[in-house]
Design a protein around this motif. Structure first.
Motif, PDB file in Angstrom:
ATOM      1  N   SER A 111       0.846  -1.185   0.000  1.00 50.11           N
ATOM      2  CA  SER A 111       0.000   0.000   0.000  1.00 50.11           C
ATOM      3  C   SER A 111       0.883   1.237   0.000  1.00 50.11           C
ATOM      4  CB  SER A 111      -0.949  -0.017   1.193  1.00 50.11           C
ATOM      5  OG  SER A 111      -0.225  -0.254   2.371  1.00 50.11           O
ATOM      6  N   ARG A 130       9.215  -6.875  -5.010  1.00 50.74           N
ATOM      7  CA  ARG A 130       8.425  -7.319  -3.846  1.00 50.74           C
ATOM      8  C   ARG A 130       7.012  -7.724  -4.223  1.00 50.74           C
ATOM      9  NH1 ARG A 130       8.786  -3.246   1.026  1.00 50.74           N
ATOM     10  NH2 ARG A 130       7.300  -4.755   1.838  1.00 50.74           N
ATOM     11  N   MET A 168       0.506   3.574  10.341  1.00 54.02           N
ATOM     12  CA  MET A 168       1.217   2.572   9.536  1.00 54.02           C
ATOM     13  C   MET A 168       2.729   2.792   9.606  1.00 54.02           C
ATOM     14  SD  MET A 168      -0.894   0.419   8.602  1.00 54.02           S
ATOM     15  CE  MET A 168       0.201  -0.564   7.603  1.00 54.02           C
ATOM     16  N   GLY A 172       5.236  -0.056  10.565  1.00 57.10           N
ATOM     17  CA  GLY A 172       6.383  -0.385   9.711  1.00 57.10           C
ATOM     18  C   GLY A 172       7.704  -0.357  10.490  1.00 57.10           C
ATOM     19  N   ARG A 176      10.296  -3.281  10.766  1.00 57.17           N
ATOM     20  CA  ARG A 176      11.685  -3.155  10.293  1.00 57.17           C
ATOM     21  C   ARG A 176      12.701  -3.610  11.319  1.00 57.17           C
ATOM     22  NH1 ARG A 176      11.550   2.366   6.783  1.00 57.17           N
ATOM     23  NH2 ARG A 176      10.051   1.523   5.306  1.00 57.17           N
ATOM     24  N   GLN A 184       7.983 -10.722   5.709  1.00 60.12           N
ATOM     25  CA  GLN A 184       6.526 -10.715   5.611  1.00 60.12           C
ATOM     26  C   GLN A 184       6.084 -10.598   4.164  1.00 60.12           C
ATOM     27  OE1 GLN A 184       4.195  -7.315   6.430  1.00 60.12           O
ATOM     28  NE2 GLN A 184       5.465  -6.013   5.171  1.00 60.12           N
ATOM     29  N   TRP A 197      -6.986  -9.371   4.652  1.00 55.91           N
ATOM     30  CA  TRP A 197      -5.596  -9.632   4.272  1.00 55.91           C
ATOM     31  C   TRP A 197      -5.169 -11.026   4.724  1.00 55.91           C
ATOM     32  CZ3 TRP A 197      -6.820  -4.757   6.290  1.00 55.91           C
ATOM     33  CH2 TRP A 197      -6.550  -3.680   5.444  1.00 55.91           C
ATOM     34  N   LEU A 201       4.321 -14.989   7.152  1.00 57.04           N
ATOM     35  CA  LEU A 201       5.643 -14.656   7.688  1.00 57.04           C
ATOM     36  C   LEU A 201       6.568 -15.854   7.496  1.00 57.04           C
ATOM     37  CD1 LEU A 201       4.396 -13.160  11.092  1.00 57.04           C
ATOM     38  CD2 LEU A 201       4.806 -11.911   8.959  1.00 57.04           C
ATOM     39  N   MET A 216       3.659  -6.334  18.039  1.00 60.79           N
ATOM     40  CA  MET A 216       2.681  -5.563  17.256  1.00 60.79           C
ATOM     41  C   MET A 216       1.343  -5.435  17.964  1.00 60.79           C
ATOM     42  SD  MET A 216       3.336  -6.224  13.248  1.00 60.79           S
ATOM     43  CE  MET A 216       4.796  -5.463  12.512  1.00 60.79           C
ATOM     44  N   SER A 222      -2.594  -2.609  15.422  1.00 62.34           N
ATOM     45  CA  SER A 222      -3.032  -3.952  15.799  1.00 62.34           C
ATOM     46  C   SER A 222      -3.880  -3.925  17.062  1.00 62.34           C
ATOM     47  CB  SER A 222      -1.821  -4.862  16.006  1.00 62.34           C
ATOM     48  OG  SER A 222      -1.087  -4.973  14.808  1.00 62.34           O
ATOM     49  N   PHE A 228      -8.092 -10.939  14.059  1.00 59.22           N
ATOM     50  CA  PHE A 228      -7.286 -12.021  13.498  1.00 59.22           C
ATOM     51  C   PHE A 228      -8.060 -13.317  13.379  1.00 59.22           C
ATOM     52  CE2 PHE A 228      -4.682  -8.933  15.718  1.00 59.22           C
ATOM     53  CZ  PHE A 228      -3.772  -8.599  14.737  1.00 59.22           C
TER      54      PHE A 228
HETATM   55  O1  76R Z   1       5.676  -2.566   2.965  1.00 57.20           O
HETATM   56  C1  76R Z   1       6.464  -2.027   3.755  1.00 57.20           C
HETATM   57  O2  76R Z   1       7.509  -2.558   4.195  1.00 57.20           O
HETATM   58  C2  76R Z   1       6.120  -0.674   4.225  1.00 57.20           C
HETATM   59  C3  76R Z   1       5.651  -0.670   5.616  1.00 57.20           C
HETATM   60  C4  76R Z   1       4.504  -1.645   5.849  1.00 57.20           C
HETATM   61  C5  76R Z   1       3.189  -1.577   5.372  1.00 57.20           C
HETATM   62  C6  76R Z   1       2.547  -0.537   4.462  1.00 57.20           C
HETATM   63  C7  76R Z   1       4.620  -2.840   6.653  1.00 57.20           C
HETATM   64  C8  76R Z   1       5.787  -3.273   7.253  1.00 57.20           C
HETATM   65  N1  76R Z   1       3.393  -3.452   6.699  1.00 57.20           N
HETATM   66  C9  76R Z   1       2.499  -2.726   5.915  1.00 57.20           C
HETATM   67  C10 76R Z   1       1.175  -3.006   5.676  1.00 57.20           C
HETATM   68 MN1  76R Z   1       2.882  -5.059   7.868  1.00 57.20          MN
HETATM   69  N2  76R Z   1       2.400  -6.655   8.971  1.00 57.20           N
HETATM   70  C11 76R Z   1       1.123  -7.056   9.288  1.00 57.20           C
HETATM   71  C12 76R Z   1       1.189  -8.062  10.301  1.00 57.20           C
HETATM   72  O3  76R Z   1      -0.139  -9.410  13.676  1.00 57.20           O
HETATM   73  C13 76R Z   1      -0.354  -8.196  13.465  1.00 57.20           C
HETATM   74  O4  76R Z   1      -0.511  -7.397  14.412  1.00 57.20           O
HETATM   75  C14 76R Z   1      -0.451  -7.674  12.060  1.00 57.20           C
HETATM   76  C15 76R Z   1       0.005  -8.658  10.997  1.00 57.20           C
HETATM   77  C16 76R Z   1       2.536  -8.293  10.556  1.00 57.20           C
HETATM   78  C17 76R Z   1       3.123  -9.291  11.539  1.00 57.20           C
HETATM   79  C18 76R Z   1       3.286  -7.405   9.710  1.00 57.20           C
HETATM   80  C19 76R Z   1       4.677  -7.327   9.666  1.00 57.20           C
HETATM   81  N3  76R Z   1       0.928  -4.864   7.271  1.00 57.20           N
HETATM   82  C20 76R Z   1       0.455  -4.012   6.322  1.00 57.20           C
HETATM   83  C21 76R Z   1      -0.957  -4.270   6.118  1.00 57.20           C
HETATM   84  C22 76R Z   1      -1.875  -3.553   5.144  1.00 57.20           C
HETATM   85  C23 76R Z   1      -2.531  -2.451   5.902  1.00 57.20           C
HETATM   86  C24 76R Z   1      -3.437  -1.545   5.127  1.00 57.20           C
HETATM   87  O5  76R Z   1      -3.229  -1.371   3.916  1.00 57.20           O
HETATM   88  O6  76R Z   1      -4.330  -0.965   5.778  1.00 57.20           O
HETATM   89  C25 76R Z   1      -1.303  -5.276   7.001  1.00 57.20           C
HETATM   90  C26 76R Z   1      -2.654  -5.926   7.173  1.00 57.20           C
HETATM   91  C27 76R Z   1      -0.123  -5.633   7.720  1.00 57.20           C
HETATM   92  C28 76R Z   1      -0.059  -6.572   8.732  1.00 57.20           C
HETATM   93  N4  76R Z   1       4.855  -5.212   8.413  1.00 57.20           N
HETATM   94  C29 76R Z   1       5.925  -4.452   7.962  1.00 57.20           C
HETATM   95  C30 76R Z   1       5.393  -6.325   9.044  1.00 57.20           C
HETATM   96  C31 76R Z   1       6.842  -6.252   8.968  1.00 57.20           C
HETATM   97  C32 76R Z   1       7.779  -7.316   9.520  1.00 57.20           C
HETATM   98  C33 76R Z   1       7.153  -5.088   8.288  1.00 57.20           C
HETATM   99  C34 76R Z   1       8.546  -4.562   7.943  1.00 57.20           C
HETATM  100  C35 76R Z   1       8.868  -5.018   6.548  1.00 57.20           C
HETATM  101  C36 76R Z   1      10.178  -4.554   6.024  1.00 57.20           C
HETATM  102  O7  76R Z   1      10.620  -3.458   6.389  1.00 57.20           O
HETATM  103  O8  76R Z   1      10.743  -5.325   5.212  1.00 57.20           O
END
Ligand code: 76R
Length: 247
Positions: A111, A130, A168, A172, A176, A184, A197, A201, A216, A222, A228
């Motif tokens: 996104s 990606r 967000m 993020g 990171r 992820q 979604w 992982l 998170m 979250s 979930f």
């Molecule tokens: O894509 C990116 O790296 C940019 C930052 C980012 C976005 C936009 C990001 C980073 N995520 C994004 C979007 Mn995420 N993510 C989850 C879960 O269990 C939970 O509480 C939530 C489940 C995990 C564990 C996780 C991990 N992410 C999203 C979205 C879409 C949201 C929307 O559009 O409204 C969801 C549903 C979601 C959920 N997220 C990261 C991670 C990790 C590990 C990162 C860092 C990735 C990196 O830097 O390589």
């Protein structure tokens, strides 16, 4: 109306969960088992070739616990290809020894919450890569579906863009801090499946899933907005461990 986040969409995803009918397997003759094993290995070899051509990807894991025995995570350019994959599996001699347990249909999604203004993301090679990822060969997988909550007081979809962006960003940043430990893949499933979604992982150390997901839970996105579904955790199946499982 609040502004919808723009999404970048990549390969389509099928998470295909199967349970092995161990009673049927244990009753089968060696010849039947051999034929079943060979049909499965042939399919896996075919899917690995698709991955080598970078036209898709496969992750194959043994699910721990009673929710399923196997998960095949397939990525392809089209939904037609994903449907052809499940049908090929269903026609195979191995399928006779399995039951369909659960499946999840989605599309790899990024996104624009973290996008740089004025930069066309499709011109950034890392972003394009990606969207069509070759899945990691990590020791473990963790999959669960999720929603963003829509309650009167806490409705993600009615928040202004700027507020969602700020949250967000915090999400993020936590993500990171697990760089190099957890990879992820977020796939969007609005209009495709029962949740919004799929979260997949990958990690070599399964404990990192627990640490990341737990951390998170305290983050506002979250804590306030996350809902979930069921969690699935598994161990990677290599050719050797698959042969061992089906000996
Ligand atoms: O894509 C990116 O790296 C940019 C930052 C980012 C976005 C936009 C990001 C980073 N995520 C994004 C979007 Mn995420 N993510 C989850 C879960 O269990 C939970 O509480 C939530 C489940 C995990 C564990 C996780 C991990 N992410 C999203 C979205 C879409 C949201 C929307 O559009 O409204 C969801 C549903 C979601 C959920 N997220 C990261 C991670 C990790 C590990 C990162 C860092 C990735 C990196 O830097 O390589």
């Amino acid at each position: 109306m609040s502004e919808a986040a723009q999404t970048l969409d990549g390969w389509y995803v099928l998470h295909d969960f199967r349970t092995i009918d161990w009673a049927a397997w244990n009753d089968a003759t060696e010849a039947e088992k051999d034929q079943a094993r060979r049909s499965l290995f042939d399919l896996v070899a075919e899917w690995e070739q698709v991955e080598e051509r970078k036209e898709g990807s496969l992750a194959l894991y043994a699910v721990v616990g009673q929710k399923a025995d196997l998960v095949f995570m397939h990525l392809r350019e089209t939904l037609q290809e994903l449907n052809a994959i499940e049908n090929a599996f269903n026609r195979s001699a191995f399928a006779r020894f399995t039951k369909k347990e659960y499946s999840y249909v989605s599309v790899v999604e990024l996104s624009n919450y973290m996008g740089q203004p004025g930069v066309d993301p499709m011109q950034v090679p890392e972003i394009v890569a990606r969207l069509k990822p070759i899945l990691p060969k990590s020791n473990h997988i963790c999959f669960y579906p999720m929603n963003k909550r829509r309650l009167l007081g806490d409705n993600w979809y009615m928040l202004p863009m700027e507020e969602r962006k700020a949250m967000m960003r915090s999400h993020g940043m936590i993500g990171r801090s697990y760089a190099g430990k957890v990879k992820q893949i977020i796939s969007g499933s609005v209009g495709f499946d029962d949740w919004e979604w799929g979260v997949t992982l990958f990690a070599d150390d399964a404990l990192q899933f627990k640490k990341l997901v737990y951390e998170m839970r305290f983050d506002e996105v979250s804590a306030r907005y996350g809902e979930f579904g069921a969690f699935y955790v598994g161990n990677r199946l290599t050719h050797d461990s698959l042969a061992e499982l089906l000996k």
